[in-house]
Write a protein that holds these residues in place. Structure first.
Motif, short mmCIF file in Angstrom:
data_model
loop_
_atom_site.label_atom_id
_atom_site.label_comp_id
_atom_site.label_asym_id
_atom_site.label_seq_id
_atom_site.Cartn_x
_atom_site.Cartn_y
_atom_site.Cartn_z
N TRP A 104 0.72 -1.18 0.12
CA TRP A 104 -0.04 -0.06 -0.18
C TRP A 104 1.00 1.32 0.24
O TRP A 104 1.80 1.29 0.72
CB TRP A 104 -0.90 0.03 1.22
CG TRP A 104 -1.88 -0.94 1.33
CD1 TRP A 104 -2.08 -2.16 1.88
CD2 TRP A 104 -3.23 -0.93 0.40
NE1 TRP A 104 -3.34 -2.88 1.54
CE2 TRP A 104 -3.88 -2.05 0.80
CE3 TRP A 104 -3.94 -0.03 -0.45
CZ2 TRP A 104 -5.20 -2.53 0.20
CZ3 TRP A 104 -5.05 -0.18 -1.07
CH2 TRP A 104 -5.62 -1.42 -0.52
N GLY A 105 0.40 2.25 -0.79
CA GLY A 105 1.12 3.51 -0.92
C GLY A 105 0.01 4.52 -1.07
O GLY A 105 -1.03 4.34 -1.90
N VAL A 106 0.30 5.87 -0.67
CA VAL A 106 -0.47 6.84 -1.02
C VAL A 106 0.42 8.03 -1.26
O VAL A 106 1.82 8.26 -1.24
CB VAL A 106 -1.29 7.34 0.14
CG1 VAL A 106 -2.28 6.34 0.52
CG2 VAL A 106 -0.48 7.90 1.32
N ALA A 107 -0.06 8.93 -2.12
CA ALA A 107 0.86 10.24 -2.63
C ALA A 107 -0.17 11.49 -2.82
O ALA A 107 -1.35 11.15 -3.15
CB ALA A 107 1.49 9.97 -3.95
N ALA A 108 0.45 12.53 -2.73
CA ALA A 108 -0.46 13.68 -3.04
C ALA A 108 0.79 14.93 -3.26
O ALA A 108 1.90 14.99 -3.12
CB ALA A 108 -1.16 14.23 -1.54
N GLY A 109 -0.02 15.94 -4.18
CA GLY A 109 0.70 17.13 -4.77
C GLY A 109 0.33 17.16 -6.29
O GLY A 109 -0.44 16.92 -6.57
N LYS A 110 1.30 17.85 -6.77
CA LYS A 110 0.94 17.80 -7.97
C LYS A 110 1.42 16.59 -8.94
O LYS A 110 2.50 16.38 -8.79
CB LYS A 110 1.46 19.11 -8.88
CG LYS A 110 1.14 19.54 -10.22
CD LYS A 110 1.65 20.67 -10.87
CE LYS A 110 0.83 20.87 -12.33
NZ LYS A 110 1.24 22.41 -12.66
N GLN A 111 0.45 16.06 -9.70
CA GLN A 111 0.84 14.55 -10.28
C GLN A 111 0.51 14.62 -11.70
O GLN A 111 -0.17 15.29 -12.30
CB GLN A 111 0.04 13.38 -9.48
CG GLN A 111 0.32 13.53 -7.94
CD GLN A 111 -0.70 12.47 -7.32
OE1 GLN A 111 -1.85 12.40 -7.39
NE2 GLN A 111 0.00 11.53 -6.54
N ALA A 146 -4.10 6.75 -4.10
CA ALA A 146 -3.55 5.58 -3.30
C ALA A 146 -3.41 4.29 -4.54
O ALA A 146 -4.26 4.32 -5.42
CB ALA A 146 -4.81 5.41 -2.39
N SER A 147 -2.43 3.57 -4.11
CA SER A 147 -2.31 2.28 -4.80
C SER A 147 -1.88 1.10 -4.00
O SER A 147 -1.44 1.08 -2.87
CB SER A 147 -0.87 2.80 -5.65
OG SER A 147 0.22 3.07 -4.75
N ARG A 156 -0.33 -3.51 -10.16
CA ARG A 156 -0.44 -2.23 -9.62
C ARG A 156 -1.86 -1.50 -9.71
O ARG A 156 -1.87 -1.33 -10.99
CB ARG A 156 0.89 -1.29 -9.67
CG ARG A 156 0.76 0.02 -8.92
CD ARG A 156 1.82 1.00 -9.12
NE ARG A 156 1.60 2.19 -8.55
CZ ARG A 156 1.21 3.27 -9.10
NH1 ARG A 156 1.16 3.21 -10.32
NH2 ARG A 156 1.20 4.48 -8.40
N PHE A 157 -2.36 -1.68 -8.82
CA PHE A 157 -3.82 -0.87 -8.94
C PHE A 157 -3.84 0.46 -8.42
O PHE A 157 -3.31 0.53 -7.02
CB PHE A 157 -5.10 -1.75 -8.52
CG PHE A 157 -4.77 -2.99 -9.06
CD1 PHE A 157 -5.68 -3.28 -10.30
CD2 PHE A 157 -4.21 -4.24 -8.63
CE1 PHE A 157 -5.63 -4.57 -10.85
CE2 PHE A 157 -4.25 -5.43 -8.98
CZ PHE A 157 -4.83 -5.41 -10.19
N ALA A 158 -4.27 1.45 -8.77
CA ALA A 158 -4.52 2.80 -8.20
C ALA A 158 -5.62 3.60 -8.44
O ALA A 158 -6.39 3.19 -9.73
CB ALA A 158 -3.47 3.65 -8.56
N PHE A 159 -6.03 4.36 -7.53
CA PHE A 159 -6.97 5.20 -7.62
C PHE A 159 -6.68 6.72 -7.39
O PHE A 159 -5.92 6.95 -6.12
CB PHE A 159 -8.35 4.90 -6.73
CG PHE A 159 -9.50 5.85 -7.02
CD1 PHE A 159 -10.21 5.60 -8.08
CD2 PHE A 159 -10.01 6.87 -6.08
CE1 PHE A 159 -11.44 6.47 -8.16
CE2 PHE A 159 -10.87 7.45 -6.31
CZ PHE A 159 -11.64 7.41 -7.45
N GLN A 160 -7.06 7.51 -8.14
CA GLN A 160 -6.86 9.07 -7.86
C GLN A 160 -7.94 9.87 -8.33
O GLN A 160 -8.54 9.78 -9.09
CB GLN A 160 -5.74 9.14 -8.82
CG GLN A 160 -5.10 10.89 -8.93
CD GLN A 160 -4.35 11.08 -10.15
OE1 GLN A 160 -4.73 10.70 -11.33
NE2 GLN A 160 -2.86 11.58 -10.26
N VAL A 161 -7.87 10.97 -7.32
CA VAL A 161 -8.97 12.13 -7.59
C VAL A 161 -8.03 13.35 -7.73
O VAL A 161 -6.84 13.68 -6.90
CB VAL A 161 -9.64 12.29 -6.43
CG1 VAL A 161 -10.48 13.58 -6.59
CG2 VAL A 161 -10.52 11.10 -6.15
N SER A 162 -8.29 14.05 -8.77
CA SER A 162 -7.30 15.20 -8.93
C SER A 162 -8.13 16.10 -9.79
O SER A 162 -9.36 16.17 -9.78
CB SER A 162 -6.23 14.80 -10.21
OG SER A 162 -7.06 14.45 -11.51
#
Length: 341
Positions: A104-111, A146-147, A156-162
């Motif tokens: 599990w991992g998460v990320a935030a910022g400009k992507q 989040a991935s 690798r599965f990920a979901f993003q809100v941007s």
């Protein structure tokens, strides 16, 4: 330019003391650049404003680890003008990631907005012939993701809100919801996504992007299909793009490539902001890449030719009917610094 580099240097100096207090901080800095000599023609008429020497890209890239869980990444376009109303306009990405465990991992910022496909995934510095969709998608936005990576590391599965790529100053709160799957199965790799993107307040266009890459010996094939649709229109094949690229390493220091793109939008709804209704464009390109440094691909000289035909209903569109572009380019990917406490 000098003032911009001074700001970059100052930010890095501020970052080093912060990193020095952590477990095992690292810092890597790279400079990527591409310059070209262009001959751009429509029919037999040369386009003087698009021909001649051109500085295409100049990237500063910084990334590394803060500790066992936190990492960061930053890419800045040094040669892009910064809009006074958007100080992050020349920042492709700037985000912090937290890896909780091997899964599990998460990320935030400009992507990078998580849209599938290998053309979309490539650095622009490595693209000579591109689709009309690629030329018009604003792919760097603020958001969070989040991935989950499977135990064998193959999925690798990920979901993003941007932010929506199509947000406007009056509606910065327009959003995109992106579900992504990246697969690695040896000779076959995949980059798939399903996207719901707000193109105007409370109105969404959906993307289905299917990217495939086949690796066989010294050859590789990238094949992408993207379908776009909004409420009230036929979903499949009316508004879509196909992109394909084949690469073959003839010698350790010489490779050939070919590229095909097709963009079409026969929908009547004004939902697609990248390939406008009434557009149907085909492009074919190819060329050669040479690597003068033995055993390295950091420096590359390329000669490419591309020809496009069809109708582009976007007055500000990039591709034109009966357009031929010849490009002689030099790419340098320079590793400037590696630092570890």
């Amino acid at each position: 330019m000098k003032s911009r580099l001074a700001i970059v240097a100052g930010l890095l100096c501020l970052a080093l003391p912060m990193l020095a207090d952590d477990d095992r901080p690292t810092l890597n800095i790279d400079l990527h650049s591409r310059v070209s000599f262009m001959n751009d023609r429509v029919g037999n008429e040369i386009r003087h404003d698009a021909s001649g020497f051109k500085g295409d890209y100049f990237f500063l890239i910084a990334n590394g680890q803060v500790d066992d869980h936190f990492s960061y990444s930053w890419r800045q376009r040094i040669n892009k003008k910064i809009d006074r109303n958007d100080m992050f306009d020349a920042t492709d990405w700037l985000y912090v990631s937290y890896q909780a465990d091997r899964h599990w991992g998460v990320a935030a910022g400009k992507q990078v907005v998580m849209i599938g496909g290998y053309e979309y995934d490539r650095s622009p510095i490595d693209i000579y012939t591109s689709s009309e969709f690629w030329n018009n998608i604003p792919c760097f936005q603020f958001g969070a993701s989040a991935s989950y990576t499977t135990t064998n590391g193959k999925n690798r599965f990920a979901f993003q809100v941007s932010q929506s790529p199509f947000n406007i100053p009056q509606h910065r709160d327009m959003l995109a919801y992106n579900a992504f799957w990246g697969g690695n199965f040896g000779f076959l790799n995949t980059l798939y996504s399903l996207n719901m993107i707000e193109y105007s307040p409370s109105h969404f266009i959906s993307y289905m992007a299917l990217g495939h890459k086949l690796n066989v010996g010294n050859a590789s094939l990238e094949l992408d299909f993207m379908n776009r649709a909004a409420s009230g229109q036929t979903f499949m094949f009316k508004d879509c793009s196909v992109m394909a690229r084949v690469d073959y390493r003839v010698l350790p220091q010489l490779s050939l490539y070919g590229k095909f793109t097709y963009d079409v939008n026969r929908a009547e709804k004004e939902a697609d902001k990248c390939v406008l209704p009434g557009t149907e464009l085909t492009a074919i390109g190819g060329g050669v890449e040479a690597y003068p440094l033995k055993g390295k691909s950091d420096v590359r000289v390329s000669l490419s030719v591309a020809h496009s035909t069809g109708t582009n209903s976007n007055p500000a569109g990039t591709m034109l009917d009966d357009q031929t572009t010849v490009r002689l380019g030099l790419v340098a990917k320079l590793h400037v610094l590696s630092w570890k406490k």
